[in-house]
Design a protein around this motif. Sequence first.
Motif, PDB file in Angstrom:
ATOM      1  N   GLY A   5       0.998  -1.396   0.149  1.00 33.56           N
ATOM      2  CA  GLY A   5       0.115   0.021   0.092  1.00 33.56           C
ATOM      3  C   GLY A   5       0.718   1.167   0.192  1.00 33.56           C
ATOM      4  N   ALA A  10      -1.752   7.874  -1.848  1.00 34.16           N
ATOM      5  CA  ALA A  10      -2.743   7.226  -0.611  1.00 34.16           C
ATOM      6  C   ALA A  10      -2.389   8.457   0.910  1.00 34.16           C
ATOM      7  CB  ALA A  10      -2.088   6.142  -0.290  1.00 34.16           C
ATOM      8  N   ILE A  12      -1.405   7.699   3.923  1.00 40.96           N
ATOM      9  CA  ILE A  12      -0.994   6.864   5.847  1.00 40.96           C
ATOM     10  C   ILE A  12       0.406   6.765   5.412  1.00 40.96           C
ATOM     11  CG2 ILE A  12      -1.656   4.527   6.382  1.00 40.96           C
ATOM     12  CD1 ILE A  12      -1.551   7.770   8.212  1.00 40.96           C
ATOM     13  N   VAL A  80      -0.182  -1.125   5.155  1.00 44.53           N
ATOM     14  CA  VAL A  80      -1.001   0.185   4.995  1.00 44.53           C
ATOM     15  C   VAL A  80      -1.971   0.563   3.683  1.00 44.53           C
ATOM     16  CG1 VAL A  80       1.001   1.371   6.360  1.00 44.53           C
ATOM     17  CG2 VAL A  80       0.624   1.531   3.893  1.00 44.53           C
ATOM     18  N   THR A  81      -2.709  -0.538   3.913  1.00 39.15           N
ATOM     19  CA  THR A  81      -4.111  -0.049   2.875  1.00 39.15           C
ATOM     20  C   THR A  81      -5.131  -0.650   3.314  1.00 39.15           C
ATOM     21  OG1 THR A  81      -3.588  -3.525   3.273  1.00 39.15           O
ATOM     22  CG2 THR A  81      -2.688  -2.464   1.997  1.00 39.15           C
ATOM     23  N   PRO A  82      -6.361  -0.226   3.132  1.00 41.55           N
ATOM     24  CA  PRO A  82      -7.799   0.338   3.259  1.00 41.55           C
ATOM     25  C   PRO A  82      -7.568  -1.652   4.128  1.00 41.55           C
ATOM     26  CG  PRO A  82      -7.603   0.807   1.116  1.00 41.55           C
ATOM     27  CD  PRO A  82      -5.957   0.429   1.265  1.00 41.55           C
ATOM     28  N   ASN A  83      -8.794  -1.406   5.234  1.00 44.61           N
ATOM     29  CA  ASN A  83      -8.994  -2.700   6.085  1.00 44.61           C
ATOM     30  C   ASN A  83      -8.839  -3.890   5.544  1.00 44.61           C
ATOM     31  OD1 ASN A  83      -8.987   0.132   7.386  1.00 44.61           O
ATOM     32  ND2 ASN A  83     -11.297  -0.404   8.413  1.00 44.61           N
ATOM     33  N   VAL A  85      -7.942  -4.687   3.105  1.00 42.15           N
ATOM     34  CA  VAL A  85      -6.364  -6.243   2.717  1.00 42.15           C
ATOM     35  C   VAL A  85      -5.402  -5.687   4.245  1.00 42.15           C
ATOM     36  CG1 VAL A  85      -4.503  -5.816   1.674  1.00 42.15           C
ATOM     37  CG2 VAL A  85      -7.044  -5.036   0.581  1.00 42.15           C
ATOM     38  N   HIS A  86      -6.350  -6.059   5.193  1.00 45.04           N
ATOM     39  CA  HIS A  86      -4.957  -6.539   6.334  1.00 45.04           C
ATOM     40  C   HIS A  86      -4.702  -7.844   6.464  1.00 45.04           C
ATOM     41  CE1 HIS A  86      -6.474  -1.940   8.672  1.00 45.04           C
ATOM     42  NE2 HIS A  86      -5.482  -2.348   6.911  1.00 45.04           N
ATOM     43  N   ASP A 103      -0.992  -0.927   9.969  1.00 45.89           N
ATOM     44  CA  ASP A 103      -2.170   0.328  10.474  1.00 45.89           C
ATOM     45  C   ASP A 103      -3.900  -0.542  11.359  1.00 45.89           C
ATOM     46  OD1 ASP A 103      -3.099   2.417  11.170  1.00 45.89           O
ATOM     47  OD2 ASP A 103      -1.206   3.912   9.748  1.00 45.89           O
ATOM     48  N   PRO A 105      -7.659  -0.290  12.479  1.00 42.94           N
ATOM     49  CA  PRO A 105      -8.245  -2.113  12.900  1.00 42.94           C
ATOM     50  C   PRO A 105      -7.182  -2.709  12.349  1.00 42.94           C
ATOM     51  CG  PRO A 105     -10.040  -0.970  11.486  1.00 42.94           C
ATOM     52  CD  PRO A 105      -9.626  -0.194  11.153  1.00 42.94           C
ATOM     53  N   TYR A 133      -1.456   7.162  18.830  1.00 44.77           N
ATOM     54  CA  TYR A 133      -1.468   7.957  19.302  1.00 44.77           C
ATOM     55  C   TYR A 133      -1.073   7.862  20.404  1.00 44.77           C
ATOM     56  CZ  TYR A 133      -4.867   9.936  16.123  1.00 44.77           C
ATOM     57  OH  TYR A 133      -4.854  10.547  15.212  1.00 44.77           O
ATOM     58  N   GLN A 177     -10.131   8.120   0.531  1.00 41.38           N
ATOM     59  CA  GLN A 177     -10.102   7.678   1.165  1.00 41.38           C
ATOM     60  C   GLN A 177     -11.601   7.571   1.992  1.00 41.38           C
ATOM     61  OE1 GLN A 177      -7.545  10.014   0.159  1.00 41.38           O
ATOM     62  NE2 GLN A 177      -5.631   8.866   0.302  1.00 41.38           N
ATOM     63  N   ASP A 195     -12.809   3.540  12.621  1.00 43.20           N
ATOM     64  CA  ASP A 195     -12.102   4.883  12.331  1.00 43.20           C
ATOM     65  C   ASP A 195     -11.313   5.154  12.883  1.00 43.20           C
ATOM     66  OD1 ASP A 195     -10.416   5.777   9.852  1.00 43.20           O
ATOM     67  OD2 ASP A 195     -11.329   7.596   9.392  1.00 43.20           O
ATOM     68  N   PHE A 321       4.766   8.071  15.613  1.00 42.34           N
ATOM     69  CA  PHE A 321       4.535   6.935  14.722  1.00 42.34           C
ATOM     70  C   PHE A 321       6.124   6.929  15.153  1.00 42.34           C
ATOM     71  CE2 PHE A 321       0.642   7.806  11.392  1.00 42.34           C
ATOM     72  CZ  PHE A 321       0.399   6.613  11.619  1.00 42.34           C
TER      73      PHE A 321
HETATM   74  N1  LIG Z   1      -2.601   5.310  12.380  1.00 44.27           N
HETATM   75  C1  LIG Z   1      -3.362   6.306  11.817  1.00 44.27           C
HETATM   76  O1  LIG Z   1      -3.612   7.126  12.505  1.00 44.27           O
HETATM   77  C2  LIG Z   1      -4.171   5.819  10.581  1.00 44.27           C
HETATM   78  C3  LIG Z   1      -4.686   7.274  10.299  1.00 44.27           C
HETATM   79  C4  LIG Z   1      -4.673   7.187   8.742  1.00 44.27           C
HETATM   80  C5  LIG Z   1      -5.209   5.647   8.308  1.00 44.27           C
HETATM   81  N2  LIG Z   1      -4.790   4.289   8.848  1.00 44.27           N
HETATM   82  C6  LIG Z   1      -5.268   3.639   8.234  1.00 44.27           C
HETATM   83  O2  LIG Z   1      -4.489   2.888   7.450  1.00 44.27           O
HETATM   84  C7  LIG Z   1      -4.677   2.448   6.386  1.00 44.27           C
HETATM   85  C8  LIG Z   1      -4.765   2.568   4.915  1.00 44.27           C
HETATM   86  O3  LIG Z   1      -5.770   4.804   5.168  1.00 44.27           O
HETATM   87  P1  LIG Z   1      -5.727   5.468   4.084  1.00 44.27           P
HETATM   88  O4  LIG Z   1      -5.867   6.451   4.333  1.00 44.27           O
HETATM   89  O5  LIG Z   1      -3.724   5.715   3.769  1.00 44.27           O
HETATM   90  O6  LIG Z   1      -5.518   5.224   2.583  1.00 44.27           O
HETATM   91  P2  LIG Z   1      -5.504   5.113   0.860  1.00 44.27           P
HETATM   92  O7  LIG Z   1      -6.512   5.024   0.716  1.00 44.27           O
HETATM   93  O8  LIG Z   1      -5.181   6.762   1.409  1.00 44.27           O
HETATM   94  O9  LIG Z   1      -4.159   4.305   1.085  1.00 44.27           O
HETATM   95  C9  LIG Z   1      -4.146   2.876   0.391  1.00 44.27           C
HETATM   96  C10 LIG Z   1      -3.645   2.365   0.200  1.00 44.27           C
HETATM   97  O10 LIG Z   1      -3.295   0.367  -0.771  1.00 44.27           O
HETATM   98  C11 LIG Z   1      -3.639   0.725  -1.670  1.00 44.27           C
HETATM   99  N3  LIG Z   1      -4.035  -0.450  -1.724  1.00 44.27           N
HETATM  100  C12 LIG Z   1      -4.945  -1.192  -1.907  1.00 44.27           C
HETATM  101  N4  LIG Z   1      -5.098  -2.920  -2.140  1.00 44.27           N
HETATM  102  C13 LIG Z   1      -3.815  -3.198  -2.672  1.00 44.27           C
HETATM  103  C14 LIG Z   1      -3.258  -3.875  -2.644  1.00 44.27           C
HETATM  104  N5  LIG Z   1      -3.659  -5.341  -3.141  1.00 44.27           N
HETATM  105  N6  LIG Z   1      -2.071  -4.628  -2.993  1.00 44.27           N
HETATM  106  C15 LIG Z   1      -1.251  -3.100  -2.603  1.00 44.27           C
HETATM  107  N7  LIG Z   1      -1.278  -2.016  -2.245  1.00 44.27           N
HETATM  108  C16 LIG Z   1      -2.744  -1.438  -2.182  1.00 44.27           C
HETATM  109  C17 LIG Z   1      -3.651   1.552  -2.467  1.00 44.27           C
HETATM  110  O11 LIG Z   1      -3.093   1.234  -4.552  1.00 44.27           O
HETATM  111  C18 LIG Z   1      -3.505   3.040  -1.834  1.00 44.27           C
HETATM  112  O12 LIG Z   1      -1.787   3.152  -2.288  1.00 44.27           O
HETATM  113  C19 LIG Z   1      -6.191   2.399   6.646  1.00 44.27           C
HETATM  114  O13 LIG Z   1      -6.234   0.462   7.626  1.00 44.27           O
HETATM  115  C20 LIG Z   1      -6.862   3.127   7.982  1.00 44.27           C
HETATM  116  O14 LIG Z   1      -7.375   2.994   9.057  1.00 44.27           O
HETATM  117  C21 LIG Z   1      -4.505   4.713  10.114  1.00 44.27           C
END
Ligand SMILES: NC(=O)c1ccc[n+]([C@@H]2O[C@H](COP(=O)([O-])OP(=O)(O)OC[C@H]3O[C@@H](n4cnc5c(N)ncnc54)[C@H](O)[C@@H]3O)[C@@H](O)[C@H]2O)c1
Length: 379
Positions: A5, A10, A12, A80-83, A85-86, A103, A105, A133, A177, A195, A321
């Motif tokens: 990710g 993107a 994060i 760091v992909t959407p939920n 793909v965790h 990342d 959840p 945090y 997002q 989230d 972080f």
């Molecule tokens: N800890 C924090 O403070 C915090 C803040 C924001 C987001 N997050 C978490 O981080 C994660 C990502 O959030 P975001 O806002 O950055 O999302 P985003 O949509 O901006 O980025 C996601 C990235 O994952 C890539 N992706 C999707 N499927 C993929 C795959 N199969 N293989 C490789 N890459 C793939 C997408 O192309 C994109 O580049 C989420 O789980 C979110 O909950 C955490």
Amino acid sequence: MGMIGGGAGAFIGAIHRSAAAMDGDIELVCGSFSSDPQKSKLTGEQLHLAPERVYDDYQQMILKESKLPEDEKMDFVSIVTPNHVHFEPAKLALENGFHVVLDKPMTMSLAQAKELKAIVEKSGKYFCLTHTYTGYPMVKQAREHVRSGKLGVVKKVFVAYPQGWLTFPKELTGDRQAAWRHDPARSGIAGCMGDIGTHAFNMVEYVTGLKLSQICADLNTVVEGRKLDDDGSVLLKFDNGATGVLIASQIMAGEENDFTIKVYGDVGGLEWNHGNPNTLLVKYVDRPEEKWRAGTPYLSGIAKHNIRTPAGHPEGYIEAFANHYRNFTLCVYAQLAGEKPKEEWLDFPGAEDGVRGMAFIENVVASAKSNEKWTTFAL
Ligand SMILES: NC(=O)c1ccc[n+]([C@@H]2O[C@H](COP(=O)([O-])OP(=O)(O)OC[C@H]3O[C@@H](n4cnc5c(N)ncnc54)[C@H](O)[C@@H]3O)[C@@H](O)[C@H]2O)c1
């Protein structure tokens, strides 16, 4: 480090890369940055990676990296992909001998989170879930104040994470997002509560050391057409009898990331706010408030361990972080050297936090649907 990710556009992923690079212990060596191989390749070029270490998909990356010589292959992967793909990439990485940073959840369901926790334990690898945090030094100091009894017995907790960026249907404007966060297939059964509510919940249990025992939740979908909650309030009861309130909202117009925690014992209270993260207020019934500051000599060892600059030089989100990355990496290096990690290095959120976070989501959704006032916090 390898990354899954975090491609162009993107959010994060780039923050994780900055944080990981901060202390000079971590080098990004490979990635699968997007589900689209062409986009992944472009990001790899922008990051000056060797072309043969930029992979078409995460399955290929994990399998190919696992066959490289020990001193060449990645030691851990940052996901760091959407939920949705965790779980799969984390499982595959652990089963192929890699430590994992993931990342939040943790997964799409509590059952999946428990399965992943069991895989972590079986693998003997380190697992960090980036609840950002609790990486702040003054949040660690807050926990020390509670642990040392400075506040007395904890009686009341107030935690609020208000945001305003989803006050209007941003997901209909092409915002990536916002789009996946309101798609149950990619976000899970909760929107806002998954989230940012999970951050608030993790913060409360970390700072107070208490465990949630009962909840009464109210979830709302304020913006018409959304399939998931964008606002909610939860009444909390803890295992020591303390009570509290948790608010998480993404429709509080004009709010940025105004995350606040207040904890009150029978002797005193404390307050930390994300807008002023290098200050921790400690309050008393019978004397003036104290203002504790990051970078000062009077802080506890654990807070000092997580500070890089002298007082007055602001440290913030990326440093928080970076603290999780540094502690995780110190543990990985210790394992590589066959040594035991120090206690303060182990202070990063892990699989148990992930399981409890998923339980929080499922219990809050169940409570919001229930006609009973109190829902027992089931794991
Ligand atoms: N800890 C924090 O403070 C915090 C803040 C924001 C987001 N997050 C978490 O981080 C994660 C990502 O959030 P975001 O806002 O950055 O999302 P985003 O949509 O901006 O980025 C996601 C990235 O994952 C890539 N992706 C999707 N499927 C993929 C795959 N199969 N293989 C490789 N890459 C793939 C997408 O192309 C994109 O580049 C989420 O789980 C979110 O909950 C955490």
